[in-house]
Design a protein around this motif. Sequence first.
Motif, PDB file in Angstrom:
ATOM      1  N   GLN A  66      -0.965   7.036   5.257  1.00 47.65           N
ATOM      2  CA  GLN A  66      -1.488   5.674   5.225  1.00 47.65           C
ATOM      3  C   GLN A  66      -0.807   4.787   6.273  1.00 47.65           C
ATOM      4  OE1 GLN A  66      -4.064   4.524   3.849  1.00 47.65           O
ATOM      5  NE2 GLN A  66      -3.833   2.485   2.963  1.00 47.65           N
TER       6      GLN A  66
ATOM      7  N   SER B 177       0.819  -1.207   0.000  1.00 45.02           N
ATOM      8  CA  SER B 177       0.000   0.000   0.000  1.00 45.02           C
ATOM      9  C   SER B 177       0.856   1.263   0.000  1.00 45.02           C
ATOM     10  CB  SER B 177      -0.930  -0.004   1.216  1.00 45.02           C
ATOM     11  OG  SER B 177      -1.688   1.175   1.279  1.00 45.02           O
TER      12      SER B 177
ATOM     13  N   ILE C 230      -5.207  -1.611   0.733  1.00 50.11           N
ATOM     14  CA  ILE C 230      -4.256  -1.083  -0.243  1.00 50.11           C
ATOM     15  C   ILE C 230      -4.569   0.372  -0.592  1.00 50.11           C
ATOM     16  CG2 ILE C 230      -3.204  -1.433  -2.504  1.00 50.11           C
ATOM     17  CD1 ILE C 230      -2.674  -3.714  -0.602  1.00 50.11           C
ATOM     18  N   SER C 231      -5.826   0.679  -0.893  1.00 53.80           N
ATOM     19  CA  SER C 231      -6.214   2.046  -1.229  1.00 53.80           C
ATOM     20  C   SER C 231      -6.028   2.978  -0.041  1.00 53.80           C
ATOM     21  CB  SER C 231      -7.678   2.094  -1.679  1.00 53.80           C
ATOM     22  OG  SER C 231      -7.870   1.386  -2.878  1.00 53.80           O
TER      23      SER C 231
END
Length: 390
Positions: free
Chosen positions: A50, A26, A357-358
């Motif tokens: 993230q 990611s 992942i996004s």
Amino acid sequence: MGQDRLSQSKLDYNLLFILFLMAIVSAIAIHSAEATLPEKLQNINFAYKQLQWYAIGAGVIALTMIIDYDRFFQIAWYLYGFGMLLLLGLELNVPGTVTNKGATSWYKLPGGNFQPSELMKIFMIIVLSRIIVNHREKYPEPTIKDDFRLLGKIALTILPPLILLAKQPDLGMSMVFVAITGSLVLVSGIRWRIIFGIVFSALMVVAILVFIFFRFPDFFHKYILEDYQLNRFYGWLAPYEYSNEQGFQLIRSLLAIGSGELYGKGFGNLQVYLPEAHTDFIFGVISEQFGFIGASVVISLFFLLVYRMVHIALESNDLYGSYLCAGVIGMITFQVFQNIGMTIGLVPITGLPLPFISYGGSSLATYMLAIGLVLNVHSRTKKFMFSSDE
């Protein structure tokens, strides 16, 4: 009774290692996608944010595992009611709600936007699992009438949030709720002929809607689907005929994935512009840079993730724990299929991100909470050395 038991009160390190690999994938994918984002987003380090959310998610997993999952059984309806209040607040447009692209689906919080429907997915898994367990305990040898009674309970539980989601509007999230419900119905013990009947009825409804669309288009546009929803189908079925509008995203995604070929163009070598590259279309970013091999690695990670969760569900000797795992498996599997499927033109485009992942704060925290539930079930599963009485 001579039984000796060993408690498996430990973490599933295989599952955690898969999550660790997904965090690396990611961060790499989002970091490379940052160069293609609009200028107003160029100064934001999404990859770092993230990883911060992954750290927060690790804390969420730890907190979830502290609480015995039986406690969630006890407070299931309180959680459901809290989630419904959050969704109702969006419908009433209370202070703090955020509207984006025509959908009122978020609350504005100091750390960013929060999407309550993400949290409601987990609450729905918890409460539906409780409903099924209670029903099976009450009717250990259910009749057909009992099966329909269970379906009625499930329908009455799922309809209120679906109605509120339709009003936001959020078609993609509504589909996730249906997928969660479907996965739990499949393992609930309901007779297969009833399930096949439901599937056949759903197909008949789709056929009727298609007939109405072609025979009475004005009625269809006015009462069934709005133009923005129909545009997604136009862009999916005939993207090159609507290349400047509805089909633009799909065409760019297909071009990015196809141009990656077998080995990809290399890290950071993104030549195809993808809208929402760091969120909805992160799979296209991965495929362009690392080709078919890189895309296969990502899909393999999801396969291993689901495999481990299925193993934990089957290993659990508690029905409620197994149902919790089944709901999480249904949620994640559907979202992976929907996101990857929309990037390759297999299904219409929706706003569902690729799990783990996004880029996305509330969505990632929700997935980590879901994994926390599965790890909770695993850590409290008992293994018996001797399964028979002496």
